[in-house]
Design a protein around this motif. Structure first.
Motif, PDB file in Angstrom:
ATOM      1  N   ILE A 234       1.060  -1.801  -0.402  1.00  0.00           N
ATOM      2  CA  ILE A 234       0.030  -0.093  -0.196  1.00  0.00           C
ATOM      3  C   ILE A 234       1.111   1.526   0.453  1.00  0.00           C
ATOM      4  O   ILE A 234       0.996   1.872  -0.514  1.00  0.00           O
ATOM      5  CB  ILE A 234      -1.092   0.390   1.218  1.00  0.00           C
ATOM      6  CG1 ILE A 234      -1.783  -1.043   1.142  1.00  0.00           C
ATOM      7  CG2 ILE A 234      -1.676   1.354   1.214  1.00  0.00           C
ATOM      8  CD1 ILE A 234      -3.216  -1.549   2.723  1.00  0.00           C
ATOM      9  N   ALA A 235       1.838   0.575   0.719  1.00  0.00           N
ATOM     10  CA  ALA A 235       2.517   2.073   0.814  1.00  0.00           C
ATOM     11  C   ALA A 235       3.631   2.898  -0.093  1.00  0.00           C
ATOM     12  O   ALA A 235       3.584   3.477  -0.855  1.00  0.00           O
ATOM     13  CB  ALA A 235       4.008   2.212   2.164  1.00  0.00           C
ATOM     14  N   ILE A 236       3.721   1.026  -1.566  1.00  0.00           N
ATOM     15  CA  ILE A 236       3.702   1.923  -2.447  1.00  0.00           C
ATOM     16  C   ILE A 236       3.095   2.059  -3.473  1.00  0.00           C
ATOM     17  O   ILE A 236       4.370   3.415  -4.484  1.00  0.00           O
ATOM     18  CB  ILE A 236       5.325   0.151  -2.878  1.00  0.00           C
ATOM     19  CG1 ILE A 236       6.108  -0.299  -2.351  1.00  0.00           C
ATOM     20  CG2 ILE A 236       5.428   0.346  -4.465  1.00  0.00           C
ATOM     21  CD1 ILE A 236       6.801  -1.263  -2.569  1.00  0.00           C
ATOM     22  N   VAL A 237       2.832   1.808  -3.614  1.00  0.00           N
ATOM     23  CA  VAL A 237       1.081   1.800  -4.733  1.00  0.00           C
ATOM     24  C   VAL A 237       0.758   3.561  -4.060  1.00  0.00           C
ATOM     25  O   VAL A 237       1.354   4.830  -4.906  1.00  0.00           O
ATOM     26  CB  VAL A 237       0.285   1.002  -4.513  1.00  0.00           C
ATOM     27  CG1 VAL A 237      -1.263   2.105  -5.415  1.00  0.00           C
ATOM     28  CG2 VAL A 237       0.203  -0.019  -4.894  1.00  0.00           C
ATOM     29  N   SER A 238       0.957   3.969  -3.054  1.00  0.00           N
ATOM     30  CA  SER A 238       1.185   5.104  -2.404  1.00  0.00           C
ATOM     31  C   SER A 238       2.096   6.458  -3.342  1.00  0.00           C
ATOM     32  O   SER A 238       1.289   7.537  -3.753  1.00  0.00           O
ATOM     33  CB  SER A 238       0.238   5.708  -0.885  1.00  0.00           C
ATOM     34  OG  SER A 238      -0.985   4.847  -0.702  1.00  0.00           O
ATOM     35  N   VAL A 239       3.155   6.082  -3.122  1.00  0.00           N
ATOM     36  CA  VAL A 239       4.701   7.042  -3.000  1.00  0.00           C
ATOM     37  C   VAL A 239       3.679   7.140  -4.925  1.00  0.00           C
ATOM     38  O   VAL A 239       4.189   7.924  -5.473  1.00  0.00           O
ATOM     39  CB  VAL A 239       5.502   6.754  -2.933  1.00  0.00           C
ATOM     40  CG1 VAL A 239       6.420   6.701  -3.935  1.00  0.00           C
ATOM     41  CG2 VAL A 239       5.712   6.518  -1.593  1.00  0.00           C
ATOM     42  N   VAL A 240       4.014   5.702  -5.352  1.00  0.00           N
ATOM     43  CA  VAL A 240       4.105   5.975  -7.237  1.00  0.00           C
ATOM     44  C   VAL A 240       2.412   7.075  -7.239  1.00  0.00           C
ATOM     45  O   VAL A 240       2.794   7.554  -8.568  1.00  0.00           O
ATOM     46  CB  VAL A 240       3.426   4.449  -7.868  1.00  0.00           C
ATOM     47  CG1 VAL A 240       3.444   4.478  -9.517  1.00  0.00           C
ATOM     48  CG2 VAL A 240       4.751   3.485  -6.885  1.00  0.00           C
ATOM     49  N   LEU A 241       1.347   6.978  -6.508  1.00  0.00           N
ATOM     50  CA  LEU A 241       0.405   7.803  -7.273  1.00  0.00           C
ATOM     51  C   LEU A 241       0.330   8.789  -7.181  1.00  0.00           C
ATOM     52  O   LEU A 241       0.122   9.746  -8.023  1.00  0.00           O
ATOM     53  CB  LEU A 241      -0.806   6.929  -6.672  1.00  0.00           C
ATOM     54  CG  LEU A 241      -1.569   5.702  -7.274  1.00  0.00           C
ATOM     55  CD1 LEU A 241      -2.491   5.299  -6.329  1.00  0.00           C
ATOM     56  CD2 LEU A 241      -1.685   5.978  -8.345  1.00  0.00           C
ATOM     57  N   MET A 242       1.387   9.530  -5.812  1.00  0.00           N
ATOM     58  CA  MET A 242       1.663  10.687  -5.607  1.00  0.00           C
ATOM     59  C   MET A 242       2.655  11.502  -6.718  1.00  0.00           C
ATOM     60  O   MET A 242       3.305  12.399  -7.170  1.00  0.00           O
ATOM     61  CB  MET A 242       2.178  10.772  -4.093  1.00  0.00           C
ATOM     62  CG  MET A 242       1.001  11.047  -2.671  1.00  0.00           C
ATOM     63  SD  MET A 242       1.522  10.949  -1.082  1.00  0.00           S
ATOM     64  CE  MET A 242       3.217  10.474  -0.999  1.00  0.00           C
ATOM     65  N   LEU A 243       3.651  10.055  -6.878  1.00  0.00           N
ATOM     66  CA  LEU A 243       4.738  10.689  -7.773  1.00  0.00           C
ATOM     67  C   LEU A 243       3.400  11.007  -9.618  1.00  0.00           C
ATOM     68  O   LEU A 243       4.409  12.205 -10.140  1.00  0.00           O
ATOM     69  CB  LEU A 243       5.880   9.823  -7.957  1.00  0.00           C
ATOM     70  CG  LEU A 243       6.209   9.666  -7.260  1.00  0.00           C
ATOM     71  CD1 LEU A 243       7.590   8.715  -7.248  1.00  0.00           C
ATOM     72  CD2 LEU A 243       7.605  11.096  -6.970  1.00  0.00           C
ATOM     73  N   LEU A 244       3.113  10.026  -9.661  1.00  0.00           N
ATOM     74  CA  LEU A 244       2.018  10.421 -10.838  1.00  0.00           C
ATOM     75  C   LEU A 244       1.670  11.436 -10.932  1.00  0.00           C
ATOM     76  O   LEU A 244       1.319  12.597 -12.245  1.00  0.00           O
ATOM     77  CB  LEU A 244       1.359   8.485 -10.930  1.00  0.00           C
ATOM     78  CG  LEU A 244       2.235   7.588 -11.829  1.00  0.00           C
ATOM     79  CD1 LEU A 244       1.035   6.225 -11.996  1.00  0.00           C
ATOM     80  CD2 LEU A 244       2.911   8.133 -13.512  1.00  0.00           C
ATOM     81  N   ALA A 245       0.693  11.826  -9.465  1.00  0.00           N
ATOM     82  CA  ALA A 245      -0.075  12.970  -9.953  1.00  0.00           C
ATOM     83  C   ALA A 245       1.001  14.650  -9.890  1.00  0.00           C
ATOM     84  O   ALA A 245       0.940  15.282 -10.132  1.00  0.00           O
ATOM     85  CB  ALA A 245      -0.497  13.037  -8.488  1.00  0.00           C
ATOM     86  N   GLY A 246       2.654  14.473  -9.164  1.00  0.00           N
ATOM     87  CA  GLY A 246       3.339  15.249  -9.920  1.00  0.00           C
ATOM     88  C   GLY A 246       3.502  15.841 -10.682  1.00  0.00           C
ATOM     89  O   GLY A 246       3.532  16.903 -11.402  1.00  0.00           O
ATOM     90  N   ILE A 247       3.691  14.604 -11.996  1.00  0.00           N
ATOM     91  CA  ILE A 247       4.145  14.217 -12.891  1.00  0.00           C
ATOM     92  C   ILE A 247       3.137  15.144 -13.855  1.00  0.00           C
ATOM     93  O   ILE A 247       3.691  16.171 -14.939  1.00  0.00           O
ATOM     94  CB  ILE A 247       4.617  13.128 -13.875  1.00  0.00           C
ATOM     95  CG1 ILE A 247       6.182  12.540 -12.667  1.00  0.00           C
ATOM     96  CG2 ILE A 247       4.673  13.309 -15.070  1.00  0.00           C
ATOM     97  CD1 ILE A 247       6.203  11.336 -12.932  1.00  0.00           C
ATOM     98  N   VAL A 248       1.621  15.216 -13.356  1.00  0.00           N
ATOM     99  CA  VAL A 248       1.186  15.196 -14.387  1.00  0.00           C
ATOM    100  C   VAL A 248       0.462  16.804 -14.223  1.00  0.00           C
ATOM    101  O   VAL A 248       0.083  17.233 -14.966  1.00  0.00           O
ATOM    102  CB  VAL A 248      -0.528  14.549 -14.079  1.00  0.00           C
ATOM    103  CG1 VAL A 248      -1.075  15.249 -14.360  1.00  0.00           C
ATOM    104  CG2 VAL A 248      -0.318  13.306 -14.138  1.00  0.00           C
TER     105      VAL A 248
END
Length: 111
Positions: free
Chosen positions: A9-23
């Motif tokens: 869950i922590a890894i998925v959360s970090v990946v989603l936050m990174l994608l949101a920042g990139i977008v």
């Protein structure tokens, strides 16, 4: 069993936050374009008795569709009073354009 799910869950959360920042913060550019139409968008959602309304504006221009947010981190509601239909401006934008997902570059300044 729950302890094994926490790293996932922590890894998925970090990946989603990174994608949101990139977008949101990538693809900074300047575009000279003529404004064809300005449309106010109101998204109303309701869940468990809570109603939320998100309001923003879409600029349909000769250089593509752009978004002006009126609240949040990249909000610039003051730009709405300066932009007129059938006029040409240089827009500085930030963010990716993914129309199928409802993402448009955010206007951060107008000249």
């Amino acid at each position: 069993m729950i302890m094994k799910k926490i790293p996932f869950i922590a890894i998925v959360s970090v990946v989603l936050m990174l994608l949101a920042g990139i977008v949101t913060f990538s693809n900074q550019r300047e575009v000279m374009a003529t404004v064809n139409r300005i449309e106010k968008i109101e998204n109303v959602t309701s869940s468990e008795g809570n109603t939320t309304t998100k309001v923003y504006y879409l600029l349909f221009t000769s250089g593509g569709t752009m978004r002006i947010s009126i609240n949040g981190f990249l909000s610039h509601p003051e730009l709405l009073g300066r932009i007129k239909v059938d006029s040409t401006y240089t827009f500085r934008t930030m963010g990716l354009e993914l129309p199928f997902a409802g993402f448009y570059p955010n206007v951060v300044s107008v000249k």
